[in-house]
Design a protein around this motif. Structure first.
Motif, PDB file in Angstrom:
ATOM      1  N   THR A 128       0.642  -1.388  -0.056  1.00 34.21           N
ATOM      2  CA  THR A 128      -0.094  -0.109   0.286  1.00 34.21           C
ATOM      3  C   THR A 128       1.099   1.450  -0.088  1.00 34.21           C
ATOM      4  N   ALA A 129       0.488   2.206  -0.381  1.00 37.27           N
ATOM      5  CA  ALA A 129       1.135   3.730  -0.418  1.00 37.27           C
ATOM      6  C   ALA A 129       0.136   4.320   0.965  1.00 37.27           C
ATOM      7  N   ARG A 130       1.839   5.691   0.883  1.00 42.05           N
ATOM      8  CA  ARG A 130       1.387   5.854   2.403  1.00 42.05           C
ATOM      9  C   ARG A 130       1.710   8.141   1.213  1.00 42.05           C
ATOM     10  N   THR A 131       2.239   8.140   0.370  1.00 42.54           N
ATOM     11  CA  THR A 131       2.307   9.181  -0.196  1.00 42.54           C
ATOM     12  C   THR A 131       3.028   8.398  -1.763  1.00 42.54           C
ATOM     13  N   LEU A 132       2.483   9.733  -2.433  1.00 48.86           N
ATOM     14  CA  LEU A 132       2.537   9.513  -4.044  1.00 48.86           C
ATOM     15  C   LEU A 132       3.438  10.916  -4.447  1.00 48.86           C
ATOM     16  N   LEU A 133       3.813  10.870  -5.342  1.00 51.02           N
ATOM     17  CA  LEU A 133       4.826  11.819  -5.882  1.00 51.02           C
ATOM     18  C   LEU A 133       4.371  12.052  -7.178  1.00 51.02           C
ATOM     19  N   LEU A 134       4.231  13.160  -7.778  1.00 51.42           N
ATOM     20  CA  LEU A 134       3.669  14.309  -8.817  1.00 51.42           C
ATOM     21  C   LEU A 134       4.217  14.650  -9.515  1.00 51.42           C
ATOM     22  N   GLU A 135       4.669  14.303 -10.513  1.00 51.38           N
ATOM     23  CA  GLU A 135       5.399  14.754 -11.413  1.00 51.38           C
ATOM     24  C   GLU A 135       4.976  15.738 -12.832  1.00 51.38           C
ATOM     25  N   GLU A 187       4.871  17.369  -6.020  1.00 49.47           N
ATOM     26  CA  GLU A 187       3.530  17.780  -5.540  1.00 49.47           C
ATOM     27  C   GLU A 187       3.213  16.398  -5.193  1.00 49.47           C
ATOM     28  N   ARG A 188       3.444  16.147  -3.667  1.00 48.27           N
ATOM     29  CA  ARG A 188       3.132  14.774  -2.534  1.00 48.27           C
ATOM     30  C   ARG A 188       1.943  15.077  -2.634  1.00 48.27           C
ATOM     31  N   VAL A 189       1.203  13.620  -2.382  1.00 42.48           N
ATOM     32  CA  VAL A 189       0.143  13.591  -2.013  1.00 42.48           C
ATOM     33  C   VAL A 189      -0.122  12.916  -1.141  1.00 42.48           C
ATOM     34  N   GLY A 190      -0.200  12.662   0.326  1.00 42.36           N
ATOM     35  CA  GLY A 190      -0.458  11.859   1.068  1.00 42.36           C
ATOM     36  C   GLY A 190      -2.076  11.745   1.643  1.00 42.36           C
ATOM     37  N   ARG A 227       3.722  12.617 -14.895  1.00 42.04           N
ATOM     38  CA  ARG A 227       4.310  11.421 -13.838  1.00 42.04           C
ATOM     39  C   ARG A 227       4.131  11.410 -12.350  1.00 42.04           C
ATOM     40  N   LEU A 228       3.467   9.687 -12.035  1.00 42.98           N
ATOM     41  CA  LEU A 228       2.941   9.387 -10.830  1.00 42.98           C
ATOM     42  C   LEU A 228       3.706   8.485 -10.001  1.00 42.98           C
ATOM     43  N   PHE A 229       4.125   8.589  -9.131  1.00 41.31           N
ATOM     44  CA  PHE A 229       4.808   7.003  -8.728  1.00 41.31           C
ATOM     45  C   PHE A 229       4.895   6.988  -6.772  1.00 41.31           C
ATOM     46  N   ALA A 230       4.814   5.730  -6.585  1.00 43.69           N
ATOM     47  CA  ALA A 230       4.322   5.181  -4.779  1.00 43.69           C
ATOM     48  C   ALA A 230       6.012   5.947  -4.461  1.00 43.69           C
ATOM     49  N   GLU A 231       5.540   6.791  -3.766  1.00 39.49           N
ATOM     50  CA  GLU A 231       6.850   7.230  -3.272  1.00 39.49           C
ATOM     51  C   GLU A 231       7.570   6.612  -1.843  1.00 39.49           C
ATOM     52  N   GLU A 232       6.530   6.694  -0.978  1.00 39.25           N
ATOM     53  CA  GLU A 232       6.255   6.019   0.939  1.00 39.25           C
ATOM     54  C   GLU A 232       5.445   4.677   0.724  1.00 39.25           C
ATOM     55  N   THR A 233       5.971   3.074   0.727  1.00 39.56           N
ATOM     56  CA  THR A 233       5.355   2.422   0.721  1.00 39.56           C
ATOM     57  C   THR A 233       4.931   1.063   1.191  1.00 39.56           C
ATOM     58  N   GLU A 234       3.923   0.263   1.764  1.00 36.37           N
ATOM     59  CA  GLU A 234       4.034  -0.290   3.371  1.00 36.37           C
ATOM     60  C   GLU A 234       3.738  -1.641   2.436  1.00 36.37           C
TER      61      GLU A 234
END
Lengths: 431, 232
Positions: free
Chosen positions: A210-217, A228-231, A263-270
């Protein structure tokens, strides 16, 4: 599945001078490592090994003119190393499966054993890798210990070294470029963002994460990018939970230039929590719905769910601190034991000063009535005082006399007299 | 009879045709038991009704009984939440009780209550220390009905409630332990009168409860007043 080992008799046997060289070799192979014994290793797994080795040798010769560099290529590191160090030719490629046979005639010192162990082996007439590898492992271990056993494995081309750490799998990401046009309004990026979210969330679910933060570029037409970080409060891989958050971020975004890609990628994942499902367990059946509700609650206040922790503070109002509860503890609650009901103490966050009428009983001042919200409340019975004083430990002196009081309208309240100021306060009540 | 049969067949048809559209909680789910037998007997259907708003007037006993109800809910494998709008919950006893939420502002507590109720994942949601207008209670009642949760408000919302409870300690209900001079020294238990009222329903019971001494006794010897420290 090959390793390339580079060695030169003119190289120093220290890793530091070779580190600069290794960095420059990264143009030929994706992963390079340097050995303290003056060896340079290249990871040629998945690459044409011979061509990579030739390219590496050529690159070294370009960088260090006139150096005599030799390369060994094998699927087993020790075989590649011996090939590089023993061969007279610049490139030696070993066929897979023939590593042990290749090592057999070579002297043991090429395996760089401990000098003391090498002397012991020579003392009993074992000079080559083949001579050592033919012995039973138990016999070697009994006579030469763990170091002998490790050397015996190397002599049999059984090399368990981890030259390169496993590459962590890339985090789920998705990108979309606009080759023919660009967008000036961030709001119009929602449609491609939605599609990218689906791709990223699917990738997360496949990996059990699962992701806690996504990074939108957002790539800008004139060059550069906005990141932009989306949490989210509760880590999730659900697109429908992420979409409102991405939308909210895009709605408030001011673009300095037209956007030519996203571009969108999962930055913080668990790692996603998983437990054995039981449809007769009502808590499990509704876990997904609760997760969705909690994500909105945790978005509004991070420490929404709390649990108490006792503090060693002498004053009652400071004896409980609240520790945030993890969302997972609420989504998947542990089953608890039933408990007996009891009147529980409630404490005001700050003791509330109030007027009190007093009387002397048994030589002690007791409260007889207190005034609250414009009304006097009689106190037919009160137990106390429980005295509390000090202050050195907390930095401010205090002296309190506590009374548990029964009110005329059937309540149980906790009052105290501040002995330093002779004022009365309501600390709490039982309910 | 014919209407009931038609309704049942319609429900069956909907369940077969649209299995995903079924509510998580059927109306056949039982009431939320308090875990206290004598109190369950006083409540219609043996507990707090699901999908309805109940109120408990502020006073002694409300927290005690609702906290025990929360623990009984958790023991059954469901979830229970307690929204402490006034921030007055205290003591380690809450670690074992329902999930405690402490909003920074009362209005946030109401929003959270709606989220929890609509999620269908909480059998019991208790709101305390939050004063809201009638229309907000109507909104929360609808959320409770949609989610099938039992909603209990401590104080307020009397007019909107399907079930109203009051509790008090009568003058004889304080079980003071006294010293030889007749002065109260400890309160180990109290007797509470609980009254339950609803449409066509009125019951009254008496329940004896211990008084939680958690973090209370400051004296070394629980039976004696602490004479240390403060000057007179």
């Amino acid at each position: 599945m090959s390793y390339v080992c580079l060695w030169s008799p003119r190289w120093p046997t220290a890793a530091a001078p070779l580190a600069d060289l290794a960095v420059l070799l990264l143009s030929e192979a994706p992963r390079i490592s340097v050995d303290v014994r003056g060896l340079v290793w290249a990871d040629a797994r998945g690459l044409p090994a011979s061509r990579t080795a030739v390219a590496l040798c050529r690159r070294v010769q370009e960088l260090q003119e006139g150096v005599d560099v030799r390369a060994g290529v094998a699927t087993v590191p020790v075989a590649a190393e011996v090939a590089a160090r023993s061969s007279e030719s610049s490139l030696t490629v070993l066929e897979p499966g023939y590593e042990r046979a290749f090592l057999a005639p070579h002297p043991l010192d090429l395996l760089t054993p401990d000098p003391h162990l090498l002397n012991l082996l020579r003392g009993v007439g074992i000079q080559t890798c083949g001579a050592l590898s033919e012995l039973p492992r138990e016999a070697v271990e009994v006579r030469f210990g763990a170091a002998g056993s490790a050397l015996w494995r190397l002599a049999r081309a059984d090399d368990r070294r981890l030259l390169f750490r496993p590459v962590p799998p890339e985090r789920p990401s998705a990108a979309f470029e606009f080759p023919d046009y660009s967008l000036a309004e961030a709001g119009r990026l929602l449609f491609p963002a939605n599609a990218l979210l689906e791709s990223v969330c699917t990738g997360l679910r496949k990996r059990g994460e699962t992701a806690r933060t996504l990074l939108l570029e957002l790539g800008l037409e004139g060059g550069g990018a906005i990141r932009e970080r989306v949490g989210i409060g509760v880590p999730t891989a659900e697109r429908r939970l992420w979409l409102p958050r991405v939308r909210a971020r895009l709605d408030t975004l001011a673009l300095p230039d037209r956007v030519s890609g996203i571009r969108l990628f999962a930055e913080e994942t668990e790692t996603a929590g998983a437990r054995q499902g039981d449809f007769f367990d009502p808590g499990f059946a509704s876990a997904a719905a609760v997760e969705e509700a909690l994500s909105r609650i945790f978005d509004s206040q991070e420490a929404a769910f709390v649990q108490p922790r006792g503090e060693p503070h002498p004053l009652p109002e400071a004896r409980t601190s609240w520790v945030p509860l993890e969302p997972r503890d609420v989504v998947e609650p542990a089953r608890r034991e039933k408990g007996a009901a009891a009147l529980r103490l409630h404490l005001l966050p700050e003791p509330q000063p109030l007027p009190v009428r007093v009387e002397v009983r048994g030589g002690t001042l007791h409260p007889r009535a207190f005034r609250e919200k414009g009304r006097w409340h009689e106190l037919p019975a009160s137990a106390g005082p429980d005295r509390l004083s000090g202050g050195h430990a907390v930095g401010a002196p205090y002296a309190r006399e506590y009374f548990r009081c029964q009110t005329g309208d059937g309540r149980l309240v906790w009052l105290y007299r501040d002995a330093r100021t002779d004022t009365w306060h309501l600390q709490g009540w039982w309910a | 009879m014919a209407t009931a049969a038609n309704l049942a067949s319609l429900r069956n048809l909907l369940e077969r045709r649209f299995p995903d559209a079924l509510p998580l909680v059927h109306t056949t789910a039982g009431a939320v038991s308090t875990g206290i037998e004598v109190l369950d007997q006083a409540l219609p259907a043996g507990g707090f009704p699901r999908g309805r708003l109940s109120t408990w007037s502020q006073g002694p006993g409300a927290t005690a009984f609702l906290h025990a109800t929360g623990r009984a809910v958790l023991a059954s494998g469901e979830r229970a939440a307690w929204i402490d709008g006034a921030g007055v919950a205290s003591g380690s006893g809450w670690a074992e009780g329902p999930f405690l939420l402490r909003p920074r502002e009362p209005i946030q507590g109401l929003r959270w209550a709606e989220e929890l109720l609509r999620s269908s994942g909480f059998a019991l949601v208790v709101i305390t220390g939050t004063y809201a207008a009638d229309r907000e209670w109507v909104r929360l009642s609808r959320a409770a009905r949609e989610g099938g949760s039992a909603l209990v408000a401590v104080g307020g919302a009397q007019r909107m409630a399907a079930l109203r409870l009051t509790s008090c300690i009568p003058p004889w209900g304080f079980g003071w332990r006294r010293d030889p001079q007749g002065e109260p020294i400890a309160l180990p238990w109290v007797t509470l009168q609980v009254r339950v009222m609803g449409l066509g329903w009125s019951r009254e019971v008496e329940v004896q409860l211990p008084v939680d001494d958690d973090e209370l006794r400051l004296s070394v010897e629980p039976a004696l007043a602490d004479r240390r420290g403060a000057t007179r």
